[in-house]
Design an enzyme around this catalytic site. Structure first.
Site, PDB file in Angstrom:
ATOM      1  N   ARG A 280      16.154  34.037  53.123  1.00 44.21           N
ATOM      2  CA  ARG A 280      16.858  32.799  52.690  1.00 44.21           C
ATOM      3  C   ARG A 280      17.327  32.851  51.243  1.00 44.21           C
ATOM      4  O   ARG A 280      17.491  31.828  50.592  1.00 44.21           O
ATOM      5  CB  ARG A 280      15.979  31.559  52.901  1.00 44.21           C
ATOM      6  N   LYS A 302      31.208  34.188  44.752  1.00 52.05           N
ATOM      7  CA  LYS A 302      31.575  34.343  46.165  1.00 52.05           C
ATOM      8  C   LYS A 302      31.069  35.700  46.644  1.00 52.05           C
ATOM      9  O   LYS A 302      31.376  36.723  46.018  1.00 52.05           O
ATOM     10  CB  LYS A 302      33.090  34.299  46.342  1.00 52.05           C
ATOM     11  N   GLU A 344      45.002  41.923  38.509  1.00 56.14           N
ATOM     12  CA  GLU A 344      44.225  40.684  38.281  1.00 56.14           C
ATOM     13  C   GLU A 344      44.198  40.349  36.787  1.00 56.14           C
ATOM     14  O   GLU A 344      44.228  39.186  36.410  1.00 56.14           O
ATOM     15  CB  GLU A 344      42.792  40.828  38.822  1.00 56.14           C
ATOM     16  N   LYS A 382      38.767  33.773  33.789  1.00 57.53           N
ATOM     17  CA  LYS A 382      38.201  33.371  35.087  1.00 57.53           C
ATOM     18  C   LYS A 382      36.988  32.465  34.883  1.00 57.53           C
ATOM     19  O   LYS A 382      36.808  31.467  35.592  1.00 57.53           O
ATOM     20  CB  LYS A 382      37.833  34.599  35.927  1.00 57.53           C
ATOM     21  N   GLU A 392      36.245  25.384  44.156  1.00 53.57           N
ATOM     22  CA  GLU A 392      37.669  25.417  44.496  1.00 53.57           C
ATOM     23  C   GLU A 392      38.172  24.098  45.084  1.00 53.57           C
ATOM     24  O   GLU A 392      38.794  24.053  46.136  1.00 53.57           O
ATOM     25  CB  GLU A 392      37.961  26.585  45.461  1.00 53.57           C
ATOM     26  N   ARG A 396      40.594  25.836  40.427  1.00 55.49           N
ATOM     27  CA  ARG A 396      40.242  27.211  40.798  1.00 55.49           C
ATOM     28  C   ARG A 396      41.311  27.836  41.690  1.00 55.49           C
ATOM     29  O   ARG A 396      41.483  29.053  41.714  1.00 55.49           O
ATOM     30  CB  ARG A 396      38.868  27.258  41.478  1.00 55.49           C
ATOM     31  N   ASN A 400      44.630  31.883  42.717  1.00 53.38           N
ATOM     32  CA  ASN A 400      45.321  32.474  43.875  1.00 53.38           C
ATOM     33  C   ASN A 400      46.743  32.907  43.567  1.00 53.38           C
ATOM     34  O   ASN A 400      47.462  33.343  44.473  1.00 53.38           O
ATOM     35  CB  ASN A 400      45.359  31.469  45.041  1.00 53.38           C
ATOM     36  N   HIS A 403      48.375  35.665  45.371  1.00 51.65           N
ATOM     37  CA  HIS A 403      47.495  36.046  46.476  1.00 51.65           C
ATOM     38  C   HIS A 403      47.976  35.560  47.848  1.00 51.65           C
ATOM     39  O   HIS A 403      47.638  36.178  48.849  1.00 51.65           O
ATOM     40  CB  HIS A 403      46.073  35.542  46.230  1.00 51.65           C
ATOM     41  N   HIS A 407      47.958  38.620  49.923  1.00 52.11           N
ATOM     42  CA  HIS A 407      47.051  38.837  51.060  1.00 52.11           C
ATOM     43  C   HIS A 407      47.829  39.204  52.314  1.00 52.11           C
ATOM     44  O   HIS A 407      47.437  40.081  53.085  1.00 52.11           O
ATOM     45  CB  HIS A 407      46.242  37.564  51.343  1.00 52.11           C
ATOM     46  N   HIS A 419      44.460  46.054  47.125  1.00 50.79           N
ATOM     47  CA  HIS A 419      44.499  44.609  46.876  1.00 50.79           C
ATOM     48  C   HIS A 419      45.378  44.289  45.652  1.00 50.79           C
ATOM     49  O   HIS A 419      46.290  43.459  45.723  1.00 50.79           O
ATOM     50  CB  HIS A 419      43.067  44.105  46.667  1.00 50.79           C
TER      51      HIS A 419
HETATM   52  N1  LIG Z   1      33.928  37.912  45.632  1.00 52.69           N
HETATM   53  C1  LIG Z   1      35.069  37.735  45.025  1.00 52.69           C
HETATM   54  O1  LIG Z   1      35.293  36.710  44.358  1.00 52.69           O
HETATM   55  C2  LIG Z   1      36.109  38.813  45.093  1.00 52.69           C
HETATM   56  C3  LIG Z   1      37.237  38.746  44.273  1.00 52.69           C
HETATM   57  C4  LIG Z   1      38.159  39.789  44.327  1.00 52.69           C
HETATM   58  C5  LIG Z   1      37.948  40.861  45.190  1.00 52.69           C
HETATM   59  N2  LIG Z   1      36.830  40.888  45.977  1.00 52.69           N
HETATM   60  C6  LIG Z   1      36.575  42.004  46.887  1.00 52.69           C
HETATM   61  O2  LIG Z   1      36.421  43.184  46.096  1.00 52.69           O
HETATM   62  C7  LIG Z   1      36.751  44.308  46.914  1.00 52.69           C
HETATM   63  C8  LIG Z   1      37.613  45.249  46.122  1.00 52.69           C
HETATM   64  O3  LIG Z   1      36.872  45.663  44.987  1.00 52.69           O
HETATM   65  P1  LIG Z   1      37.206  46.991  44.186  1.00 52.69           P
HETATM   66  O4  LIG Z   1      38.647  47.065  43.915  1.00 52.69           O
HETATM   67  O5  LIG Z   1      36.247  47.055  43.077  1.00 52.69           O
HETATM   68  O6  LIG Z   1      36.959  48.104  45.284  1.00 52.69           O
HETATM   69  P2  LIG Z   1      35.760  49.083  45.677  1.00 52.69           P
HETATM   70  O7  LIG Z   1      34.456  48.431  45.486  1.00 52.69           O
HETATM   71  O8  LIG Z   1      36.075  49.583  47.026  1.00 52.69           O
HETATM   72  O9  LIG Z   1      35.932  50.262  44.626  1.00 52.69           O
HETATM   73  C9  LIG Z   1      37.090  51.060  44.651  1.00 52.69           C
HETATM   74  C10 LIG Z   1      36.745  52.547  44.729  1.00 52.69           C
HETATM   75  O10 LIG Z   1      36.341  52.995  43.449  1.00 52.69           O
HETATM   76  C11 LIG Z   1      35.080  53.658  43.532  1.00 52.69           C
HETATM   77  N3  LIG Z   1      34.425  53.381  42.259  1.00 52.69           N
HETATM   78  C12 LIG Z   1      33.959  52.208  41.822  1.00 52.69           C
HETATM   79  N4  LIG Z   1      33.568  52.286  40.543  1.00 52.69           N
HETATM   80  C13 LIG Z   1      33.774  53.553  40.163  1.00 52.69           C
HETATM   81  C14 LIG Z   1      33.580  54.239  38.930  1.00 52.69           C
HETATM   82  N5  LIG Z   1      33.165  53.618  37.836  1.00 52.69           N
HETATM   83  N6  LIG Z   1      33.856  55.556  38.888  1.00 52.69           N
HETATM   84  C15 LIG Z   1      34.341  56.190  40.005  1.00 52.69           C
HETATM   85  N7  LIG Z   1      34.584  55.585  41.179  1.00 52.69           N
HETATM   86  C16 LIG Z   1      34.308  54.268  41.246  1.00 52.69           C
HETATM   87  C17 LIG Z   1      34.422  53.047  44.744  1.00 52.69           C
HETATM   88  O11 LIG Z   1      33.453  53.910  45.275  1.00 52.69           O
HETATM   89  C18 LIG Z   1      35.607  52.873  45.680  1.00 52.69           C
HETATM   90  O12 LIG Z   1      35.896  54.097  46.302  1.00 52.69           O
HETATM   91  C19 LIG Z   1      37.454  43.766  48.153  1.00 52.69           C
HETATM   92  O13 LIG Z   1      36.566  43.848  49.218  1.00 52.69           O
HETATM   93  C20 LIG Z   1      37.726  42.305  47.812  1.00 52.69           C
HETATM   94  O14 LIG Z   1      37.719  41.484  48.937  1.00 52.69           O
HETATM   95  C21 LIG Z   1      35.917  39.892  45.928  1.00 52.69           C
END
Ligand SMILES: NC(=O)c1ccc[n+]([C@@H]2O[C@H](COP(=O)([O-])OP(=O)(O)OC[C@H]3O[C@@H](n4cnc5c(N)ncnc54)[C@H](O)[C@@H]3O)[C@@H](O)[C@H]2O)c1
Length: 509
Positions: A280, A302, A344, A382, A392, A396, A400, A403, A407, A419
């Site tokens: 939980r 999130k 971003e 942010k 949101e 907030r 978007n 986005h 998206h 993304h």
């Molecule tokens: N929760 C939220 O508010 C929120 C907001 C925006 C995006 N997201 C989510 O985030 C995800 C995308 O995140 P991301 O772009 O960080 O992608 P990711 O976590 O897939 O990382 C991108 C790639 O880089 C590699 N990597 C990460 N750090 C590294 C480093 N320092 N050195 C070498 N390689 C490295 C990872 O292994 C991966 O292959 C999506 O799933 C998206 O939905 C969430």
């Protein structure tokens, strides 16, 4: 964590800004001059008049030695407190010094209006202040963390101080710290937060950083375990979360344990979600390793996973206890990922930091050189928004920007576009639409497109991507009975408006 010392010439507002900063960071505030007076049982003008500046400086050093032994605080220093090298060494080994600066005219105006007596400036304020600034100019400039306080209210300047320091205390869905620090501090920070029994969740591409985290944790007598999952969006799913739950159980994680998500947004989303549901909900800490996760995914609470039917369909609002961003980890991030994260950053610049937007306009090399500043400023944008509207319900939604179209493009491309790449294209499409309906200033879309291109992001919908698929994907976002989709549309760098759009085809014209 360590003390924050506010320093700079008289009249820069060290005490006023310091008090607000301390409140914002939930830390005690100490005004060193008041501490000296209370130790000596007389006012500073009396000490100076009766005993001279030499004795005052000795009292200052002993007061400083006393306050640095206390718990972490924001400490406003007197305007000449660090002229003595001994004092400078003391503060620089016990925290961060932020030097406030302002023009002679600003300082003169403020001091002239102040009722506080300042013995070193008595009689001929303007001339004395002017020569004091001249004498100490090089000294003040020698502090690496500085900022100018001529403009803005004390509240705005306290927020700017937080950005320069890379330090925030969020009050949004509970309270938590967001700090820019070396990853080697993770052990200290966990200890200071009273967090226990950590397990690191990371992916195979980032696992080499886990050793640093483990070393830092062991130094504070933690006995961490490491769980490594495959890298990539396709693993942000229930299987992975179920694997993590089982491993948490096998490792003996209980309700007091802590999950450390070391990786990009996929890791923080999946590990944060696993932590939010295990027993939980147990504590979790984000150590983001991508630009996107530093400035976006790890902030805002999130967490979630994907379903075969779509992205982020399962999730929770569950903030971490701590976010530690160390921009030096970005050195190993593949350039395409860095550039994707920049979408971003540029978006945050458009939302409310035109200086950040202009910094990105100077190109990728400049961004890399100024990476710490870029991350801190983008985080600050942010953070301010989510503090105002954590769930949101209003503002907030401005996050978007780019986005709604982005998206849909990401989905229609079957995730061939990253993304950030899709968001970049989305921002340009949405800005062009904003210009067409007369919301955005003329030329804004071209300017946004120019900056995105400069850093290497795409700005046009790929030729092979059918518009009807993008439209269909956009309509999925539209609630069943809703007449329109709410878009965040840019007005000018620094301003975005929320606008309901009924006819989605108009946006892609
Ligand atoms: N929760 C939220 O508010 C929120 C907001 C925006 C995006 N997201 C989510 O985030 C995800 C995308 O995140 P991301 O772009 O960080 O992608 P990711 O976590 O897939 O990382 C991108 C790639 O880089 C590699 N990597 C990460 N750090 C590294 C480093 N320092 N050195 C070498 N390689 C490295 C990872 O292994 C991966 O292959 C999506 O799933 C998206 O939905 C969430």
């Amino acid at each position: 964590m360590s003390h924050i010392f506010l320093y700079g010439p008289p009249g820069t507002g060290k005490s006023t800004i310091g008090r607000i900063l301390a409140f914002n960071l939930k830390l005690p505030f100490v005004d060193l001059d008041r501490a000296i007076e209370s130790n000596a049982g007389m006012s500073i003008p009396q000490i100076m008049g009766q005993q001279g500046e030499g004795i005052f400086r000795d009292l200052e050093t002993s007061a400083l030695k006393k306050v640095i032994k206390q718990s972490e605080s924001v400490i406003a220093l007197g305007g000449g407190a660090l002229l003595r090298n001994e004092n400078r060494i003391l503060v620089e080994t016990h925290g961060k010094v932020l030097c406030l600066t302002a023009k002679l005219e600003t300082l003169f105006k403020r001091l002239n209006e102040s009722s506080q007596q300042r013995p070193l400036l008595a009689g001929g304020l303007f001339e004395k202040l002017s020569s004091l600034l001249e004498e100490r100019g090089a000294h003040y400039s020698s502090f690496p963390l500085r900022f100018v306080v001529d403009q803005g209210s004390p509240e705005e300047n306290a927020l700017r101080a937080q950005t320069v320091l890379g330090r925030f205390h969020l009050r949004a869905m509970g309270e938590y710290e967001v700090v820019m620090e070396s990853v080697e501090q993770v052990g200290n920070l966990l200890y200071a937060q009273g967090l226990k029994n950590p397990t690191i969740v990371t992916d195979e591409n980032v696992a080499f950083y886990a050793e640093k985290v483990v070393t830092s944790l062991r130094e504070m007598s933690f006995k961490p375990t490491i769980l490594t999952i495959p890298a990539g969006e396709e693993f942000k799913n229930l299987n992975t979360v179920s694997f993590l739950w089982k491993k948490f159980l096998e490792s003996g994680l209980d309700r007091k344990s802590t999950v450390i998500a070391l990786g990009g947004g996929v890791i923080s989303d999946a590990a944060g979600f696993a932590a939010s549901t295990y027993m939980r909900g147990i504590h979790w800490v984000a150590v983001p390793t991508t630009l996107l996760s530093m400035v976006d995914a790890s902030l805002g609470g999130k967490t979630g996973i994907d379903l075969p039917e779509g992205k982020n369909l399962i999730g929770s609002f569950y903030p971490p206890k701590l976010v530690l961003a160390d921009p030096s980890l970005l050195k190993t991030l593949p350039e395409v990922e860095l550039i994707s994260g920049l979408a971003e950053v540029i978006k945050h610049g458009i939302l409310s930091d035109p200086e950040l937007f202009n910094l990105c306009a100077r190109g990728l090399d400049c961004v890399k050189e100024e990476m710490e500043q870029v991350v801190k400023r983008a985080m600050a944008v942010k953070i301010k928004i989510i503090e105002e509207d954590p769930y949101e319900k209003g503002i907030r939604a401005t996050l978007n920007l780019g986005h709604t179209v982005g998206h849909a493009i990401e989905l229609a491309s079957k995730f061939q576009l990253r993304h950030g790449e899709a968001v970049a294209i989305g921002m340009v499409a949405e800005a062009r639409y904003a210009e067409r309906i007369g919301i955005a200033s003329q030329g804004l879309a071209d300017r946004i497109a120019e900056v995105l291109t400069i850093v290497g992001l795409p700005i046009q919908i790929p030729k092979g991507l059918p518009r009807d698929e993008i439209l269909r994907a956009m309509k999925v976002d539209k609630k069943k009975n809703a007449q329109a989709i709410r878009f965040a549309l840019p007005v000018r760098p620094g301003k975005v408006e929320l606008v309901d759009v009924a006819d989605l085809e108009d946006v892609l014209e």
